[in-house]
Design a protein around this motif. Structure first.
Motif, PDB file in Angstrom:
ATOM      1  N   PRO A 300      91.524   5.455  45.291  1.00  0.00           N
ATOM      2  CA  PRO A 300      90.158   5.920  45.562  1.00  0.00           C
ATOM      3  C   PRO A 300      89.636   6.779  44.413  1.00  0.00           C
ATOM      4  CG  PRO A 300      91.514   6.123  47.530  1.00  0.00           C
ATOM      5  CD  PRO A 300      92.437   5.726  46.415  1.00  0.00           C
ATOM      6  N   ASN A 301      88.363   6.601  44.118  1.00  0.00           N
ATOM      7  CA  ASN A 301      87.631   7.301  43.041  1.00  0.00           C
ATOM      8  C   ASN A 301      87.932   6.767  41.650  1.00  0.00           C
ATOM      9  OD1 ASN A 301      86.344   9.056  44.880  1.00  0.00           O
ATOM     10  ND2 ASN A 301      88.232  10.286  44.966  1.00  0.00           N
ATOM     11  N   GLU A 302      88.881   5.835  41.541  1.00  0.00           N
ATOM     12  CA  GLU A 302      89.181   5.264  40.222  1.00  0.00           C
ATOM     13  C   GLU A 302      88.052   4.338  39.774  1.00  0.00           C
ATOM     14  OE1 GLU A 302      93.047   3.429  40.153  1.00  0.00           O
ATOM     15  OE2 GLU A 302      92.605   2.322  38.288  1.00  0.00           O
ATOM     16  N   LYS A 303      87.721   4.408  38.483  1.00  0.00           N
ATOM     17  CA  LYS A 303      86.754   3.464  37.908  1.00  0.00           C
ATOM     18  C   LYS A 303      87.515   2.202  37.506  1.00  0.00           C
ATOM     19  CE  LYS A 303      83.373   6.641  37.486  1.00  0.00           C
ATOM     20  NZ  LYS A 303      82.421   6.731  38.610  1.00  0.00           N
ATOM     21  N   VAL A 304      86.998   1.068  37.909  1.00  0.00           N
ATOM     22  CA  VAL A 304      87.638  -0.187  37.504  1.00  0.00           C
ATOM     23  C   VAL A 304      86.650  -1.006  36.685  1.00  0.00           C
ATOM     24  CG1 VAL A 304      89.234  -0.275  39.461  1.00  0.00           C
ATOM     25  CG2 VAL A 304      86.970  -1.324  39.679  1.00  0.00           C
ATOM     26  N   LYS A 305      87.180  -1.881  35.862  1.00  0.00           N
ATOM     27  CA  LYS A 305      86.372  -2.756  35.014  1.00  0.00           C
ATOM     28  C   LYS A 305      86.339  -4.154  35.607  1.00  0.00           C
ATOM     29  CE  LYS A 305      85.180  -0.241  31.412  1.00  0.00           C
ATOM     30  NZ  LYS A 305      83.736   0.050  31.269  1.00  0.00           N
ATOM     31  N   ARG A 306      85.238  -4.829  35.373  1.00  0.00           N
ATOM     32  CA  ARG A 306      85.165  -6.232  35.780  1.00  0.00           C
ATOM     33  C   ARG A 306      86.376  -6.992  35.238  1.00  0.00           C
ATOM     34  NH1 ARG A 306      80.449 -10.787  35.366  1.00  0.00           N
ATOM     35  NH2 ARG A 306      81.831 -12.530  34.896  1.00  0.00           N
ATOM     36  N   GLY A 307      86.986  -7.797  36.090  1.00  0.00           N
ATOM     37  CA  GLY A 307      88.149  -8.592  35.677  1.00  0.00           C
ATOM     38  C   GLY A 307      89.471  -7.882  35.875  1.00  0.00           C
ATOM     39  N   GLN A 308      89.438  -6.608  36.211  1.00  0.00           N
ATOM     40  CA  GLN A 308      90.685  -5.861  36.442  1.00  0.00           C
ATOM     41  C   GLN A 308      91.344  -6.351  37.730  1.00  0.00           C
ATOM     42  OE1 GLN A 308      90.188  -1.614  35.938  1.00  0.00           O
ATOM     43  NE2 GLN A 308      92.003  -1.151  37.164  1.00  0.00           N
ATOM     44  N   VAL A 309      92.668  -6.484  37.707  1.00  0.00           N
ATOM     45  CA  VAL A 309      93.387  -6.918  38.912  1.00  0.00           C
ATOM     46  C   VAL A 309      93.407  -5.779  39.933  1.00  0.00           C
ATOM     47  CG1 VAL A 309      95.601  -7.682  39.852  1.00  0.00           C
ATOM     48  CG2 VAL A 309      94.829  -8.542  37.632  1.00  0.00           C
ATOM     49  N   LEU A 310      92.994  -6.109  41.164  1.00  0.00           N
ATOM     50  CA  LEU A 310      92.994  -5.104  42.238  1.00  0.00           C
ATOM     51  C   LEU A 310      94.247  -5.220  43.099  1.00  0.00           C
ATOM     52  CD1 LEU A 310      89.281  -5.416  43.417  1.00  0.00           C
ATOM     53  CD2 LEU A 310      90.250  -3.710  41.864  1.00  0.00           C
ATOM     54  N   GLY A 311      94.729  -6.441  43.283  1.00  0.00           N
ATOM     55  CA  GLY A 311      95.890  -6.678  44.134  1.00  0.00           C
ATOM     56  C   GLY A 311      96.160  -8.175  44.186  1.00  0.00           C
ATOM     57  N   LEU A 312      97.140  -8.549  44.998  1.00  0.00           N
ATOM     58  CA  LEU A 312      97.528  -9.961  45.101  1.00  0.00           C
ATOM     59  C   LEU A 312      97.241 -10.490  46.509  1.00  0.00           C
ATOM     60  CD1 LEU A 312     101.003  -9.763  43.285  1.00  0.00           C
ATOM     61  CD2 LEU A 312      98.735 -10.187  42.277  1.00  0.00           C
ATOM     62  N   VAL A 313      96.838 -11.743  46.570  1.00  0.00           N
ATOM     63  CA  VAL A 313      96.477 -12.350  47.853  1.00  0.00           C
ATOM     64  C   VAL A 313      97.698 -12.396  48.773  1.00  0.00           C
ATOM     65  CG1 VAL A 313      95.656 -14.448  49.006  1.00  0.00           C
ATOM     66  CG2 VAL A 313      94.640 -13.745  46.823  1.00  0.00           C
ATOM     67  N   GLY A 314      97.511 -11.925  50.003  1.00  0.00           N
ATOM     68  CA  GLY A 314      98.589 -11.902  50.979  1.00  0.00           C
ATOM     69  C   GLY A 314      98.101 -12.316  52.349  1.00  0.00           C
ATOM     70  N   ASN A 315      98.818 -11.849  53.361  1.00  0.00           N
ATOM     71  CA  ASN A 315      98.524 -12.257  54.741  1.00  0.00           C
ATOM     72  C   ASN A 315      98.668 -11.049  55.676  1.00  0.00           C
ATOM     73  OD1 ASN A 315      97.903 -14.304  56.693  1.00  0.00           O
ATOM     74  ND2 ASN A 315     100.032 -14.203  57.378  1.00  0.00           N
TER      75      ASN A 315
END
Ligand SMILES: [Zn+2]
Length: 397
Positions: A300-315
């Protein structure tokens, strides 16, 4: 007019032109006339016209219809008028597939007495047409219990202004080919009609959500055991920030669910599983849901850039098969917000499925999903991926 007595009779509207005050009955002249309107029609959230992957301008929204009478109302037609011309007409058979009483997932054509329902409207404009500035709705209904000669009623809503805030243009949430835009806008029911009463209001956060799935080279959603996460083509694919943004919230401690069955013990707050909400600016927020435990590295509060990996698809969360649930909304909550449309700035449409039923079958059985090729492949700049398309996102985000 002898049947027009004031009391428990709710079909007062049959007595148009007459109104009672303190037991006295007055006839109002034409200029002052006040009519009974047992059918109340309004739009709570004005639609934001957006460009779909077909290049057309679409409007997708909900019309509230209240039957303020003691008899059934058979809704016969609904016309949408934009800047005074008829843009779209919905006939009875289609209304019966789109009208859902409050709290119901089943649709009806006849609105029960003393009830309220949502009519889910979607239409696209003619090619090169300009989006209307104002909309009104003309609803025609038949009240079988009303006196003869007064059974048919047409109600015209107040004009509403369409939502003219700019449609946000974003990058792709995934990379690579053979993705399916499952349950996307605008006529599939699972997201577009997910009206939820939360904190004293009705919200449609998932109005434009997509459940992204992916096919392997044999067009299977999974191969191998259905219950195994690794059987699914999309499992473990990275999800990317669609724009420069600030992380609003992160959930990352949910365990994986077993594919093939919905979990039975999920609370409302855990339904998104491991998820990230981004603040994209201009009142737009993005939700990524159901990601793998341990895969989300942003805070939370982190600045991210377009194209940055947020996480991996799961279930994780309320999920029956690994997929990425992605939506934009007008607030930082995945429930108490309203969905907003968006346009992805570059992708290709390489095919389409025959519909949700075929997709569901392929997801349940692991059999190849029949794809209708689109030739030539359609390159889209700035469009919302419509339902049940096969999409290729660029490798360069
Ligand atoms: Zn979903």
């Amino acid at each position: 007019m002898t049947r027009c007595t004031i009391g428990a009779v709710l079909f007062l509207f049959a007595c148009f032109g007459l109104i009672a005050f303190g037991g006295d009955l007055y006839r109002l002249n034409a200029a002052e006339r006040e009519d009974m309107t047992p059918l109340l029609v309004n739009v709570a959230n004005a639609p934001a016209p957006f460009t779909g992957s077909d290049g057309r301008i679409h409007l997708a929204y909900e019309l509230w219809i209240t039957n303020f009478s003691s008899g059934e109302a058979d809704i016969e037609s609904v016309e949408v008028l934009g800047d005074k011309s008829v843009l779209h007409k919905i006939e009875a058979a289609e209304i019966a597939r789109r009208l859902q009483p409050a709290g119901m997932r089943q649709s009806v054509g006849v609105l029960p007495k003393s009830s309220q329902a949502l009519l889910f409207i979607h239409f696209e404009l003619a090619q090169r047409a300009v989006a209307p500035r104002q909309l009104t709705h003309r609803v025609t209904a038949r009240f079988a219990a009303a006196p003869p000669g007064h059974q048919k009623l047409t109600e015209v809503s107040e004009a509403i202004s369409v939502d003219t805030r700019p449609i946000l243009r974003i990058g792709p949430p995934l990379a690579g080919e053979n993705y399916i835009s499952a349950d996307s806008c605008c006529d599939s029911t699972r997201h577009t009609r997910a009206a939820l009463p939360v904190n004293g209001r009705v919200w449609l956060a998932q109005r434009y959500a997509v459940d992204w799935e992916q096919l392997d080279k044999d067009h299977r959603i999974y191969s191998g055991p259905r219950e195994r996460l690794e059987s699914y083509t999309i499992f473990g694919k990275p999800a990317f920030a669609v724009a420069d943004a600030t992380v609003v919230s992160v959930t990352k401690d949910q365990r994986e669910q077993t594919p093939g069955q919905y979990p039975t013990d999920i609370s409302l707050g855990a339904a998104d599983g491991n998820s990230v909400i981004l603040d994209l600016g201009q009142g737009h927020y993005a939700l990524y849901a159901h990601m793998q435990p341990g895969s989300i590295k942003v805070h939370p509060n982190e600045k991210v850039k377009r194209g940055q990996v947020l996480g991996l698809v799961g279930n994780t969360g309320n999920s029956v098969a690994p997929h990425l649930h992605f939506q934009l909304m007008d607030g930082p909550s995945s429930l108490a917000s309203n969905g907003l449309p968006y346009e992805i700035d570059g992708f290709r449409v390489t095919g389409k499925t025959s519909g949700t039923a075929a997709f569901d079958h392929a997801e349940q059985t692991g059999t190849p999903l029949a794809i209708i090729p689109i030739s030539p492949q359609q390159s889209v700049s700035n469009g919302l991926p419509l339902d049940q398309l096969v999409i290729a996102f660029p490798a360069d985000r």
